[in-house]
Motif scaffolding. Structure first.
Motif, PDB file in Angstrom:
ATOM      1  N   MET A   1       0.380  -1.326   0.252  1.00 33.52           N
ATOM      2  CA  MET A   1       0.242   0.058  -0.013  1.00 33.52           C
ATOM      3  C   MET A   1       1.070   1.366   0.091  1.00 33.52           C
ATOM      4  O   MET A   1       0.301   2.218  -0.492  1.00 33.52           O
ATOM      5  CB  MET A   1      -0.373   0.033   1.141  1.00 33.52           C
ATOM      6  CG  MET A   1      -2.008   1.156   1.214  1.00 33.52           C
ATOM      7  SD  MET A   1      -2.669   0.866   2.539  1.00 33.52           S
ATOM      8  CE  MET A   1      -1.847   1.171   3.710  1.00 33.52           C
ATOM      9  N   ASP A   2       1.791   1.024   0.967  1.00 35.00           N
ATOM     10  CA  ASP A   2       2.819   2.246   0.789  1.00 35.00           C
ATOM     11  C   ASP A   2       3.485   2.626  -0.552  1.00 35.00           C
ATOM     12  O   ASP A   2       3.842   4.150  -0.425  1.00 35.00           O
ATOM     13  CB  ASP A   2       3.344   2.077   2.222  1.00 35.00           C
ATOM     14  CG  ASP A   2       3.226   2.687   3.257  1.00 35.00           C
ATOM     15  OD1 ASP A   2       2.021   3.036   3.879  1.00 35.00           O
ATOM     16  OD2 ASP A   2       3.528   2.446   4.192  1.00 35.00           O
ATOM     17  N   ILE A   3       3.706   2.165  -1.047  1.00 35.19           N
ATOM     18  CA  ILE A   3       4.764   1.555  -2.639  1.00 35.19           C
ATOM     19  C   ILE A   3       3.523   2.463  -3.549  1.00 35.19           C
ATOM     20  O   ILE A   3       3.826   3.134  -4.292  1.00 35.19           O
ATOM     21  CB  ILE A   3       5.155   0.678  -3.028  1.00 35.19           C
ATOM     22  CG1 ILE A   3       5.808  -0.114  -1.971  1.00 35.19           C
ATOM     23  CG2 ILE A   3       5.567   1.032  -3.947  1.00 35.19           C
ATOM     24  CD1 ILE A   3       7.370   0.885  -1.497  1.00 35.19           C
ATOM     25  N   GLU A   4       2.307   1.853  -3.178  1.00 33.79           N
ATOM     26  CA  GLU A   4       1.284   2.661  -4.119  1.00 33.79           C
ATOM     27  C   GLU A   4       1.153   3.876  -3.534  1.00 33.79           C
ATOM     28  O   GLU A   4       0.811   5.205  -5.224  1.00 33.79           O
ATOM     29  CB  GLU A   4       0.188   1.502  -4.269  1.00 33.79           C
ATOM     30  CG  GLU A   4      -0.578   0.462  -4.977  1.00 33.79           C
ATOM     31  CD  GLU A   4       0.224   0.560  -6.417  1.00 33.79           C
ATOM     32  OE1 GLU A   4       0.014   1.186  -6.764  1.00 33.79           O
ATOM     33  OE2 GLU A   4       0.938  -0.499  -6.383  1.00 33.79           O
ATOM     34  N   VAL A   5       0.728   4.348  -2.195  1.00 32.75           N
ATOM     35  CA  VAL A   5       1.160   5.433  -2.004  1.00 32.75           C
ATOM     36  C   VAL A   5       1.971   5.853  -2.519  1.00 32.75           C
ATOM     37  O   VAL A   5       1.772   7.526  -3.427  1.00 32.75           O
ATOM     38  CB  VAL A   5       1.043   5.939  -0.210  1.00 32.75           C
ATOM     39  CG1 VAL A   5       0.906   7.928   0.007  1.00 32.75           C
ATOM     40  CG2 VAL A   5      -0.615   5.385  -0.171  1.00 32.75           C
ATOM     41  N   ALA A   6       3.883   6.480  -2.611  1.00 42.63           N
ATOM     42  CA  ALA A   6       4.781   7.044  -3.366  1.00 42.63           C
ATOM     43  C   ALA A   6       4.452   6.973  -4.661  1.00 42.63           C
ATOM     44  O   ALA A   6       4.639   8.264  -5.330  1.00 42.63           O
ATOM     45  CB  ALA A   6       5.767   5.979  -2.467  1.00 42.63           C
ATOM     46  N   LYS A   7       4.181   6.434  -5.558  1.00 39.95           N
ATOM     47  CA  LYS A   7       3.648   5.862  -6.898  1.00 39.95           C
ATOM     48  C   LYS A   7       2.427   6.948  -7.189  1.00 39.95           C
ATOM     49  O   LYS A   7       2.775   7.524  -8.347  1.00 39.95           O
ATOM     50  CB  LYS A   7       3.575   4.875  -7.824  1.00 39.95           C
ATOM     51  CG  LYS A   7       4.098   3.569  -7.267  1.00 39.95           C
ATOM     52  CD  LYS A   7       4.222   2.024  -7.948  1.00 39.95           C
ATOM     53  CE  LYS A   7       4.800   1.482  -7.562  1.00 39.95           C
ATOM     54  NZ  LYS A   7       4.291   0.101  -8.474  1.00 39.95           N
ATOM     55  N   GLN A   8       1.743   7.094  -6.940  1.00 41.01           N
ATOM     56  CA  GLN A   8       0.856   8.001  -6.894  1.00 41.01           C
ATOM     57  C   GLN A   8       0.962   9.672  -6.577  1.00 41.01           C
ATOM     58  O   GLN A   8       1.207  10.309  -7.336  1.00 41.01           O
ATOM     59  CB  GLN A   8      -0.746   8.329  -6.071  1.00 41.01           C
ATOM     60  CG  GLN A   8      -1.699   9.199  -5.825  1.00 41.01           C
ATOM     61  CD  GLN A   8      -2.034   8.775  -7.838  1.00 41.01           C
ATOM     62  OE1 GLN A   8      -2.765   8.091  -7.839  1.00 41.01           O
ATOM     63  NE2 GLN A   8      -2.714  10.287  -8.108  1.00 41.01           N
ATOM     64  N   ILE A   9       1.972   9.713  -5.654  1.00 39.50           N
ATOM     65  CA  ILE A   9       2.869  10.952  -5.411  1.00 39.50           C
ATOM     66  C   ILE A   9       3.355  10.920  -6.570  1.00 39.50           C
ATOM     67  O   ILE A   9       3.694  12.598  -6.214  1.00 39.50           O
ATOM     68  CB  ILE A   9       2.790  11.139  -4.015  1.00 39.50           C
ATOM     69  CG1 ILE A   9       2.278  10.732  -2.883  1.00 39.50           C
ATOM     70  CG2 ILE A   9       3.856  12.492  -3.975  1.00 39.50           C
ATOM     71  CD1 ILE A   9       2.884  11.102  -1.278  1.00 39.50           C
ATOM     72  N   ALA A  10       4.288  10.851  -6.275  1.00 36.62           N
ATOM     73  CA  ALA A  10       5.506  10.955  -8.075  1.00 36.62           C
ATOM     74  C   ALA A  10       4.382  10.876  -9.164  1.00 36.62           C
ATOM     75  O   ALA A  10       4.139  11.834  -9.824  1.00 36.62           O
ATOM     76  CB  ALA A  10       6.488   9.462  -7.734  1.00 36.62           C
ATOM     77  N   LYS A  11       3.413  10.491  -9.275  1.00 40.05           N
ATOM     78  CA  LYS A  11       2.925  10.465 -10.601  1.00 40.05           C
ATOM     79  C   LYS A  11       2.473  12.355 -11.094  1.00 40.05           C
ATOM     80  O   LYS A  11       2.220  12.832 -11.572  1.00 40.05           O
ATOM     81  CB  LYS A  11       1.574   9.667 -10.823  1.00 40.05           C
ATOM     82  CG  LYS A  11       0.457  10.321 -11.664  1.00 40.05           C
ATOM     83  CD  LYS A  11      -0.084   8.745 -12.061  1.00 40.05           C
ATOM     84  CE  LYS A  11      -0.766   8.810 -13.423  1.00 40.05           C
ATOM     85  NZ  LYS A  11      -2.284   8.506 -12.983  1.00 40.05           N
TER      86      LYS A  11
END
Length: 487
Positions: A70-80
Motif C-alpha cells: 500500500m505504501d509503495i502505491e501511495v508513493a507512486k501516486q505522489i510521484a505521478k
C-alpha cells in the motif's frame, strides 16, 4: 504503525552530530524549495522498509524482485502527481526518519505514526490511512480470548519501541508484557506458546491470519487519537511546499478510496508470495545476499589491510604528529559499535557526498577493520626479535627497506592466523550494514521472513550459508598458512 528496528534509537541520537558533520541544520531556510528541488531533479527519493506487509514488502514480478504494498502505491501516486520519477530507497525502519532529516531522501513512507515525539524531529503530511489496532492470537484460543478484555493478565508481546508497546503498557498494565525487535519473531513466539497475544495494526493482523491457518485476531478496543495513530508521510522540517503537494495527492487518494484498491493489490502479491514458500523458491534472494556479503567482506578486508599497514606505520613513527592521530583513530574505532560507524558514514559523510548504501557499507566496514588489522600487525612487528632489524641495518638497508623487505614479511607470516580470524569476523559482522538497506544476507533474511510468514526456515538457510562461507574460508586460510610454514 509504530514499528522500529535495531539501531533506531542510536540513529536518532546521532542526528545532531550528523547534521553538524554535514554542515546542515535541522531548521529549513526561510525560502522553502523542497518541492522545486524535486521537480528540478525529476526524481522523488522515498525511504521505506520493505518487511511489513501489507504496507511495504517485496514480491517477485516477472522474475524480478520489486517493492510492493500500500505504501509503495501511495508513493507512486505522489510521484505521478508531481510529474517525476519514483526512486525507492530501502533501509532499516530505524534509519528512515534519519534519512529524511539528513537529506538522503525527500520523504519517508513507512506507515509511520505522526506522534508528538516524532513531530519534534520531522514534519508530517495528513493521515492517508488508519487501520486500527488488533491482537493476534492462536486460533485454538479463539473461544478463550473472545475480546481484548479477556487478555488482561495474559502474556502480551509487541514490537520494541512501537505504538503497540505504548498502548499495551497503558491498557494492559496487569498483563505480562514483553517486546521484540521483529514482528515475525513475535508471531513465532505466539505460535510456539511463549506469548498469548501479539499487538499489531489491524491490516497486519489480517494479513497474518489470512496466511496462517493457526492464527486468529481480536480487536484491541483502544480509544485512539486518529491524528497520532494513522499512517502519514514524513518530511524534513520546514518542507511546507512539498507537504502541501503531498497533501493534495492524499486528498485525491482519500476521495477516490484508493487505499482500498492498494490493499487489494497488496493482497494479490501476498497471495502470490505464499503460493510457494519453500526456501528454494527464494534462492535468488539468498544468492544476491551472498554476493553482496562476499563483496563487502573481500573489499573491506583488502582496504582494511592496506589502511591498517598505514595506521601501524604512523603509530610506530617517532613523529607525534603521525602517531597521535593513528592512535586516536584506532582507539575511537575499537571503542564504538560498528553500527554507529555505519550510520555515521552513510548519513554523516553521505550528507556531503551522496554515497550509495552499498558503498557506504563497504567504507564503514573497511574503516572498522583497519583499526583491528593495525593492532594485529603491530603485535606481529613487536613479536619479532630486535636482531632482525639490526641485521638488516648491518647490510646497509635503510629504515624503509628494512620494514618492507625484512620486518613486514616476517610479521605477516606470524600474524596470518589472526588476520584470517579478522577476515572471518568481517564476513559475519558485515551483516550490520543491513540497517541502511544494503541487501546482504541478513537483509534478505528479513525480506523472505516477511514475504513467507515463516520464522525459522529462512534463519536456518542463512545460518548454513554463513557456515559454508566461513568454513570454506577457514580451510583456504589454513592451506596458505601451511604453505607459508613449509616455505
Amino acid at each position: 504503525m509504530g514499528k522500529t528496528k535495531i539501531g533506531s534509537m542510536l540513529a536518532i541520537l546521532l542526528v545532531p552530530f550528523m547534521m553538524l558533520f554535514a554542515g546542515m541544520g535541522t531548521t529549513a531556510s526561510a525560502d522553502d524549495n523542497s518541492l522545486q528541488k524535486i521537480k528540478d531533479a525529476g526524481v522523488l527519493k522515498v525511504a521505506t522498509s520493505p518487511d511489513y506487509p501489507p504496507f511495504e514488502f517485496r514480491a517477485t514480478i516477472n522474475g524480478k524482485s520489486e517493492d510492493v504494498g500500500m505504501d509503495i502505491e501511495v508513493a507512486k501516486q505522489i510521484a505521478k502527481d508531481l510529474g517525476v520519477k519514483l526512486k525507492i530507497m530501502n533501509m532499516d525502519f530505524g534509519s528512515t526518519l534519519v534519512a529524511v532529516q539528513t537529506g538522503k531522501v525527500d520523504m519517508a513512507i513507512t506507515g509511520v505514526n505522526p506522534t508528538e515525539e516524532r513531530r519534534q524531529s520531522v514534519d508530517f503530511s495528513d493521515i492517508y490511512y488508519n487501520g486500527g489496532q488488533s491482537f493476534l492470537i492462536q486460533k485454538k484460543d479463539a473461544k478463550k480470548y473472545k475480546s481484548a478484555k479477556a487478555l488482561h493478565g495474559a502474556k502480551i508481546g509487541t514490537q520494541t519501541g512501537s505504538l503497540q508497546q505504548t498502548l499495551s503498557k497503558k491498557y494492559f498494565s496487569d498483563s505480562t508484557l514483553s517486546s521484540m525487535e521483529k514482528t515475525p519473531n513475535l508471531v513465532f513466539a505466539l505460535k510456539s506458546g511463549k506469548l498469548d497475544a501479539v499487538g499489531v495494526e489491524t491490516p497486519v493482523a489480517a494479513t497474518y491470519v489470512e496466511n496462517n491457518k493457526d492464527l486468529a485476531m481480536v480487536n484491541a478496543g483502544y480509544t485512539l487519537d486518529k491524528n497520532e495513530t494513522g499512517a502519514a508521510v514524513a518530511f524534513a522540517k520546514g518542507s511546507d511546499s512539498l507537504a502541501a503537494a503531498v497533501n493534495k495527492s492524499i486528498a485525491k487518494i482519500q476521495k477516490h478510496h484508493l487505499t482500498d484498491d492498494y490493499l487489494k493489490t497488496a493482497a494479490k502479491y501476498m497471495k502470490d508470495n505464499t503460493k510457494d514458500t519453500s526456501m528454494m523458491h527464494y534462492w535468488k534472494y539468498f544468492y544476491n545476499g551472498f554476493l553482496n556479503t562476499t563483496l563487502i567482506a573481500v573489499v573491506a578486508v583488502i582496504f582494511g589491510i592496506l589502511l591498517g599497514i598505514l595506521l601501524v606505520l604512523m603509530k610506530l613513527s617517532a613523529w607525534k604528529v603521525l602517531s597521535w592521530p593513528a592512535t586516536a583513530y584506532i582507539e575511537i574505532v575499537r571503542g564504538t559499535p560498528m553500527m554507529v560507524q555505519v550510520l555515521l558514514v552513510y548519513f554523516g559523510l553521505g550528507a556531503i557526498i551522496n554515497l550509495p548504501a552499498l558503498l557506504a557499507g563497504i567504507i564503514a566496514v573497511a574503516l572498522n577493520s583497519a583499526a583491528y588489522v593495525a593492532e594485529i600487525i603491530r603485535g606481529g612487528i613487536n613479536s619479532l626479535d630486535k636482531g632482525q632489524k639490526e641485521a638488516a641495518q648491518s647490510i646497509g638497508l635503510n629504515k624503509v627497506d628494512t620494514m618492507r623487505f625484512v620486518i613486514l614479511p616476517q610479521a605477516f607470516k606470524n600474524i596470518w592466523p589472526s588476520l584470517g580470524n579478522e577476515f572471518i569476523s568481517v564476513v559475519k559482522e558485515s551483516s550490520i550494514v543491513s540497517i541502511i538497506g544494503v541487501s546482504d544476507l541478513i537483509y534478505q533474511l528479513n525480506v523472505v521472513r516477511a514475504d513467507t510468514y515463516r520464522a525459522v526456515a529462512p534463519i536456518v538457510v542463512v545460518m548454513v550459508i554463513y557456515f559454508l562461507m566461513t568454513f570454506t574460508l577457514t580451510r583456504l586460510l589454513n592451506h596458505f598458512e601451511r604453505k607459508m610454514n613449509h616455505d
